[in-house]
Design an enzyme around this catalytic site. Structure first.
Site, PDB file in Angstrom:
ATOM      1  N   ASP A  45       0.845  -1.194   0.000  1.00  0.00           N
ATOM      2  CA  ASP A  45       0.000   0.000   0.000  1.00  0.00           C
ATOM      3  C   ASP A  45       0.885   1.250   0.000  1.00  0.00           C
ATOM      4  OD1 ASP A  45      -2.478  -1.215  -0.116  1.00  0.00           O
ATOM      5  OD2 ASP A  45      -2.653  -1.404   2.061  1.00  0.00           O
ATOM      6  N   GLY A  46       2.019   1.154   0.703  1.00  0.00           N
ATOM      7  CA  GLY A  46       2.965   2.270   0.748  1.00  0.00           C
ATOM      8  C   GLY A  46       3.462   2.649  -0.639  1.00  0.00           C
ATOM      9  N   ASN A 121      -4.558   8.627   2.345  1.00  0.00           N
ATOM     10  CA  ASN A 121      -4.842   7.973   3.631  1.00  0.00           C
ATOM     11  C   ASN A 121      -5.260   8.984   4.701  1.00  0.00           C
ATOM     12  OD1 ASN A 121      -4.529   5.273   3.130  1.00  0.00           O
ATOM     13  ND2 ASN A 121      -2.492   5.096   4.019  1.00  0.00           N
ATOM     14  N   GLU A 122      -4.315   9.829   5.098  1.00  0.00           N
ATOM     15  CA  GLU A 122      -4.597  10.734   6.211  1.00  0.00           C
ATOM     16  C   GLU A 122      -3.542  11.809   6.373  1.00  0.00           C
ATOM     17  OE1 GLU A 122      -1.712   8.628   6.895  1.00  0.00           O
ATOM     18  OE2 GLU A 122      -3.193   7.245   7.697  1.00  0.00           O
ATOM     19  N   ASP A 149      -1.528  13.880  22.475  1.00  0.00           N
ATOM     20  CA  ASP A 149      -0.385  13.541  21.610  1.00  0.00           C
ATOM     21  C   ASP A 149      -0.532  14.057  20.192  1.00  0.00           C
ATOM     22  OD1 ASP A 149       0.719  12.275  23.735  1.00  0.00           O
ATOM     23  OD2 ASP A 149       0.778  10.265  22.843  1.00  0.00           O
ATOM     24  N   ALA A 184      -4.402   9.923  22.255  1.00  0.00           N
ATOM     25  CA  ALA A 184      -4.183  10.103  23.687  1.00  0.00           C
ATOM     26  C   ALA A 184      -4.511  11.513  24.179  1.00  0.00           C
ATOM     27  CB  ALA A 184      -2.726   9.742  24.039  1.00  0.00           C
TER      28      ALA A 184
HETATM   29  P1  NAP Z   1       4.304   1.582   6.789  1.00  0.00           P
HETATM   30  O1  NAP Z   1       4.923   1.822   8.118  1.00  0.00           O
HETATM   31  O2  NAP Z   1       4.785   0.465   5.930  1.00  0.00           O
HETATM   32  O3  NAP Z   1       2.706   1.464   6.949  1.00  0.00           O
HETATM   33  C1  NAP Z   1       2.135   0.890   8.035  1.00  0.00           C
HETATM   34  C2  NAP Z   1       1.166  -0.183   7.579  1.00  0.00           C
HETATM   35  O4  NAP Z   1      -0.020   0.437   7.075  1.00  0.00           O
HETATM   36  C3  NAP Z   1       1.685  -1.081   6.474  1.00  0.00           C
HETATM   37  O5  NAP Z   1       1.354  -2.406   6.802  1.00  0.00           O
HETATM   38  C4  NAP Z   1       0.928  -0.598   5.263  1.00  0.00           C
HETATM   39  O6  NAP Z   1       0.769  -1.579   4.278  1.00  0.00           O
HETATM   40  C5  NAP Z   1      -0.390  -0.257   5.889  1.00  0.00           C
HETATM   41  N1  NAP Z   1      -1.309   0.606   5.138  1.00  0.00           N
HETATM   42  C6  NAP Z   1      -1.042   1.687   4.363  1.00  0.00           C
HETATM   43  N2  NAP Z   1      -2.177   2.194   3.881  1.00  0.00           N
HETATM   44  C7  NAP Z   1      -3.184   1.424   4.342  1.00  0.00           C
HETATM   45  C8  NAP Z   1      -4.586   1.449   4.194  1.00  0.00           C
HETATM   46  N3  NAP Z   1      -5.183   2.399   3.486  1.00  0.00           N
HETATM   47  N4  NAP Z   1      -5.316   0.497   4.846  1.00  0.00           N
HETATM   48  C9  NAP Z   1      -4.730  -0.443   5.595  1.00  0.00           C
HETATM   49  N5  NAP Z   1      -3.412  -0.528   5.775  1.00  0.00           N
HETATM   50  C10 NAP Z   1      -2.654   0.411   5.152  1.00  0.00           C
HETATM   51  O7  NAP Z   1       4.380   2.953   5.968  1.00  0.00           O
HETATM   52  P2  NAP Z   1       3.816   3.205   4.507  1.00  0.00           P
HETATM   53  O8  NAP Z   1       3.694   1.913   3.774  1.00  0.00           O
HETATM   54  O9  NAP Z   1       4.611   4.317   3.928  1.00  0.00           O
HETATM   55  O10 NAP Z   1       2.335   3.719   4.769  1.00  0.00           O
HETATM   56  C11 NAP Z   1       2.087   4.955   5.348  1.00  0.00           C
HETATM   57  C12 NAP Z   1       0.889   4.777   6.207  1.00  0.00           C
HETATM   58  O11 NAP Z   1       1.235   4.071   7.394  1.00  0.00           O
HETATM   59  C13 NAP Z   1       0.289   6.064   6.712  1.00  0.00           C
HETATM   60  O12 NAP Z   1      -0.541   6.657   5.733  1.00  0.00           O
HETATM   61  C14 NAP Z   1      -0.471   5.574   7.935  1.00  0.00           C
HETATM   62  O13 NAP Z   1      -1.812   5.251   7.628  1.00  0.00           O
HETATM   63  C15 NAP Z   1       0.214   4.299   8.335  1.00  0.00           C
HETATM   64  N6  NAP Z   1       0.733   4.419   9.703  1.00  0.00           N
HETATM   65  C16 NAP Z   1       0.098   3.732  10.668  1.00  0.00           C
HETATM   66  C17 NAP Z   1       0.472   3.866  11.997  1.00  0.00           C
HETATM   67  C18 NAP Z   1      -0.283   3.106  13.037  1.00  0.00           C
HETATM   68  O14 NAP Z   1      -1.191   2.356  12.676  1.00  0.00           O
HETATM   69  N7  NAP Z   1       0.047   3.307  14.297  1.00  0.00           N
HETATM   70  C19 NAP Z   1       1.530   4.709  12.335  1.00  0.00           C
HETATM   71  C20 NAP Z   1       2.175   5.402  11.318  1.00  0.00           C
HETATM   72  C21 NAP Z   1       1.750   5.255   9.984  1.00  0.00           C
HETATM   73  P3  NAP Z   1       1.993  -2.037   3.334  1.00  0.00           P
HETATM   74  O15 NAP Z   1       2.859  -2.893   4.174  1.00  0.00           O
HETATM   75  O16 NAP Z   1       1.290  -2.806   2.258  1.00  0.00           O
HETATM   76  O17 NAP Z   1       2.709  -0.830   2.827  1.00  0.00           O
HETATM   77 MN    MN Z   2       4.715   0.054   3.761  1.00  0.00          MN
END
Ligand code: NAP
Ligand code: MN
Length: 263
Positions: A45-46, A121-122, A149, A184
């Site tokens: 997804d990234g 995403n956000e 936070d 938080a």
């Molecule tokens: P990453 O650290 O690899 O992303 C975190 C996880 O979110 C990965 O497993 C990624 O899938 C998954 N993901 C991304 N978009 C998604 C969606 N629309 N629905 C469900 N899962 C999704 O970083 P990244 O791949 O660059 O993605 C950035 C995204 O990470 C941000 O947009 C944010 O949503 C998310 N994130 C989540 C947290 C948390 O949940 N605490 C914290 C920081 C960021 P892939 O492995 O397939 O890439």
């Molecule tokens: Mn990723």
């Protein structure tokens, strides 16, 4: 037709990228990085988030499709073993697309500088030090003062990502809405926030206004920005939409089930 393939860069993704490239070339398609009609992301997804940001200036002329080389993705929902099927679909069928809503982020600075971003995403807002303290206005009326936070404002398709970790609801991408969730929040006799995620329809506006002059760490999808001198951050459903090429049915709720529950 012009196409582009973005790979996550690992060996497996690069190999698949090369295969798609040669298949589509055989079908008479042209590899073009400037103005592709279809962008195929190979990775996670990234990787699709990266592809989206690369072509966000021409969303009305670009359709995205994602193939995952790791786990099932929300955007990257084609499996490597479906590669031939995907290529034939791209080559033989006219592009049918589905639109997903996006989040528009406007950052106004005290020195008149204005910035605009689109998120698939956000957007998250934190400070570089200490608690985040911000007034939240909804449709230009004071709603609450947030202390905690950080804050997350997600799109429907982003609702399964960071938003979900924060206890937000999963929203079907056919709804043009954005969701605000808290990270938080401090709640006691002095500070009070609503505590629940809020979902805003199109044309509603959520504004975050700093109380102190601090630096903010703002994320837009996978990108991180450090913003100084911020006057206000305005968030709403964007007028633009992202288009995904749809060659087979894979309903959103099935992706939710297969990703989080198992099949
Ligand atoms: P990453 O650290 O690899 O992303 C975190 C996880 O979110 C990965 O497993 C990624 O899938 C998954 N993901 C991304 N978009 C998604 C969606 N629309 N629905 C469900 N899962 C999704 O970083 P990244 O791949 O660059 O993605 C950035 C995204 O990470 C941000 O947009 C944010 O949503 C998310 N994130 C989540 C947290 C948390 O949940 N605490 C914290 C920081 C960021 P892939 O492995 O397939 O890439
Ligand atoms: Mn990723």
């Amino acid at each position: 037709m012009k196409f582009f393939i973005l790979s996550r860069g690992d060996d497996t993704s690069n190999l698949i990228q090369q295969k798609i490239l040669s298949y589509l070339a055989d079908f008479g398609f042209t590899l073009n990085q400037e103005d592709p009609a279809i962008v195929i992301s190979v990775g996670g997804d990234g990787t699709l988030l990266e592809a989206f940001h690369r072509y966000q200036h021409r969303l009305d002329q670009t359709a995205f499709v994602g193939l995952h080389t790791g786990h099932l993705g929300f955007y990257a929902d084609w499996r490597p073993d479906e590669l031939e099927k995907l290529v034939i679909s791209i080559a033989k069928t006219p592009i049918e697309t589905v639109d997903y809503p996006l989040l528009e982020i406007l950052i106004d600075h005290h020195d008149q500088k204005k910035e605009r971003f689109l998120a698939l995403n956000e957007c998250t807002v934190k400070t570089t030090e200490g608690s985040l303290v911000m007034n939240i206005e909804i449709n230009q009326e004071h709603f609450e003062t947030f202390r905690g936070d950080g804050l997350c404002i997600s799109t429907p398709s982003g609702s399964t990502a960071y938003n979900k970790s924060l206890g937000g609801a999963i929203i079907h991408p056919s709804l043009a809405a954005i969701q605000l969730t808290e990270m938080a929040s401090i709640n006691n006799r002095v500070f009070r926030t609503i505590g629940s995620p809020l979902i805003f329809p199109q044309h509603h506006q959520c504004m975050l206004k700093p109380i102190n002059d601090v630096d903010y760490q703002i994320t837009v999808d996978h990108l991180t920005l450090i913003e100084k001198n911020v006057e206000k951050i305005t968030l709403h459903v964007a007028k633009e939409k992202v288009r995904f090429a749809r060659y087979r049915a894979f309903p959103f709720w099935n992706r939710v089930r297969d990703s989080f529950i198992g099949n």
